[in-house]
Design a protein around this motif. Structure first.
Motif, PDB file in Angstrom:
ATOM      1  N   ASP A  73       0.829  -1.210   0.000  1.00 57.54           N
ATOM      2  CA  ASP A  73       0.000   0.000   0.000  1.00 57.54           C
ATOM      3  C   ASP A  73       0.857   1.252   0.000  1.00 57.54           C
ATOM      4  N   GLN A  95      -8.655   5.908  -6.443  1.00 55.87           N
ATOM      5  CA  GLN A  95      -8.435   4.465  -6.402  1.00 55.87           C
ATOM      6  C   GLN A  95      -9.545   3.827  -5.583  1.00 55.87           C
ATOM      7  N   ARG A  97     -10.549   0.024  -4.082  1.00 56.11           N
ATOM      8  CA  ARG A  97     -10.177  -1.383  -3.868  1.00 56.11           C
ATOM      9  C   ARG A  97     -11.442  -2.124  -3.432  1.00 56.11           C
ATOM     10  N   ILE A 126      -9.208  -1.619  -8.331  1.00 61.93           N
ATOM     11  CA  ILE A 126      -8.502  -2.864  -8.007  1.00 61.93           C
ATOM     12  C   ILE A 126      -9.566  -3.826  -7.515  1.00 61.93           C
ATOM     13  N   CYS A 127      -9.872  -4.843  -8.305  1.00 63.25           N
ATOM     14  CA  CYS A 127     -11.001  -5.719  -8.035  1.00 63.25           C
ATOM     15  C   CYS A 127     -10.500  -7.122  -7.706  1.00 63.25           C
ATOM     16  N   ARG A 128     -10.953  -7.656  -6.569  1.00 63.21           N
ATOM     17  CA  ARG A 128     -10.571  -8.995  -6.145  1.00 63.21           C
ATOM     18  C   ARG A 128     -11.829  -9.830  -5.928  1.00 63.21           C
ATOM     19  N   GLN A 143      -7.438  -3.399   3.556  1.00 65.32           N
ATOM     20  CA  GLN A 143      -6.887  -3.712   2.239  1.00 65.32           C
ATOM     21  C   GLN A 143      -7.931  -3.486   1.156  1.00 65.32           C
ATOM     22  N   LEU A 144      -9.208  -3.452   1.548  1.00 65.68           N
ATOM     23  CA  LEU A 144     -10.301  -3.192   0.623  1.00 65.68           C
ATOM     24  C   LEU A 144     -11.131  -2.025   1.143  1.00 65.68           C
TER      25      LEU A 144
END
Length: 305
Positions: A73, A95, A97, A126-128, A143-144
């Motif tokens: 990060d 951004q 996430r 940023i896609c998880r 983190q998200l």
């Protein structure tokens, strides 16, 4: 613990990313002895070992993996800072996430996230994708920014978060043309004994769908169960069985797949949530997602069928 030295952190980060002191030395143009010494000093400052020595290899331990996430990060943000300076003030790209649970149809995930991509200042997303517990753990450690899910935060998960309902809609049913012609007449009772593709156990809609089948007295022949909605649709398009999808994605699904509409029900609702650590959503991209979902996407879901 002493003051954090970002030069030490950078050495650690490169070693973790490259997998060895030797490769980090080549990338940084610094001797291996220097990196090894700085890494040892960094561990002493933190008061924790970050690597397990396995023979001649270094392997990140649990503490090392946590530090690496923060380092990712920090240095990602540093790269964004350099880019923002080059582009000039007032022109920084946002951004977002976001985690998407694997039970959320991919087409639905895109439709929910699409408004964020239209923001005038631009967006880097940023896609998880993953299981709910995994993504919620990443949300809890920042983190998200949000998790898109088909159910609210479970009561048995030790994460303090907030559920924001984006919307809900009924289900539409589809099949390849041959099956559609065979089972369209008399829907939904025509589904009794029909080959059916069922969402996997993680889908919140699954038990509601099965209860609806029981309530109207039909028993489809379950020929497949799928955790991956895209894979289920591929089998459906190939003629393996009938499948269902949220009404909100019907228009796009008709364009994407060679399938035909059988029928619809509003007695089984599928819900979609944004789970966040904030009671009040403030991220511009998340606000855009919620506003568009409530005002447009789910408001017109029934008309699309």
């Amino acid at each position: 613990m002493g003051a954090l030295n970002y030069k030490h952190l950078h050495y650690f980060w490169v070693v973790a990313k490259t997998g060895s002191i030797g490769r980090a030395s080549a990338r940084l143009h610094v001797t291996a002895q220097t990196i090894s010494g700085q890494l040892t000093l960094f561990e002493e400052i933190l008061g924790h070992q970050l690597f397990d020595r396995v023979g001649r290899r270094l392997q990140l331990n649990d503490m090392g993996r946590m530090v690496l996430r923060y380092a990712d990060d920090i240095f990602t943000l540093g790269g964004e800072l350099e880019e923002a300076v080059r582009r000039g003030p007032g022109d920084r790209m946002l951004q977002l996430r976001v985690g998407v649970t694997d039970a959320v149809p991919k087409t639905m995930a895109y439709l929910l996230l699409e408004p964020a991509m239209q923001l005038p200042q631009g967006l880097r997303i940023i896609c998880r994708e993953g299981k709910p517990r995994q993504l919620l753990a990443e949300l809890a450690t920042h983190q998200l920014d949000i998790v898109i899910a088909d159910s609210p935060l479970p009561a048995n998960v030790e994460v303090r978060g907030f559920n924001h309902l984006l919307g809900e809609c009924g289900l539409d049913f589809f099949a390849a043309p041959t099956l559609a012609r065979q089972y369209r007449k008399g829907f939904p009772h025509s589904l009794d004994g029909a080959p059916f593709l069922l969402p996997g156990d993680d889908a919140a809609m699954r038990p509601r769908l099965l209860r609806w089948f029981d309530r109207i007295g039909i028993r489809p022949q379950i020929v497949g169960e799928f955790d991956d909605g895209a894979l289920m649709k591929a089998f459906g398009e190939a003629g393996a069985g009938i499948f269902c999808a949220p009404q909100a994605v019907t228009a796009r699904l008709k364009k994407q797949l060679a399938v035909q509409f059988l029928g619809t029900t509003n007695e089984v609702n599928e819900q979609f949530y944004a789970v966040s650590m904030e009671r009040r959503l403030t991220h511009p991209a998340v606000v855009a997602i919620r506003s568009t979902a409530r005002d447009k996407l789910f408001g017109t879901a029934h008309a699309s069928a």
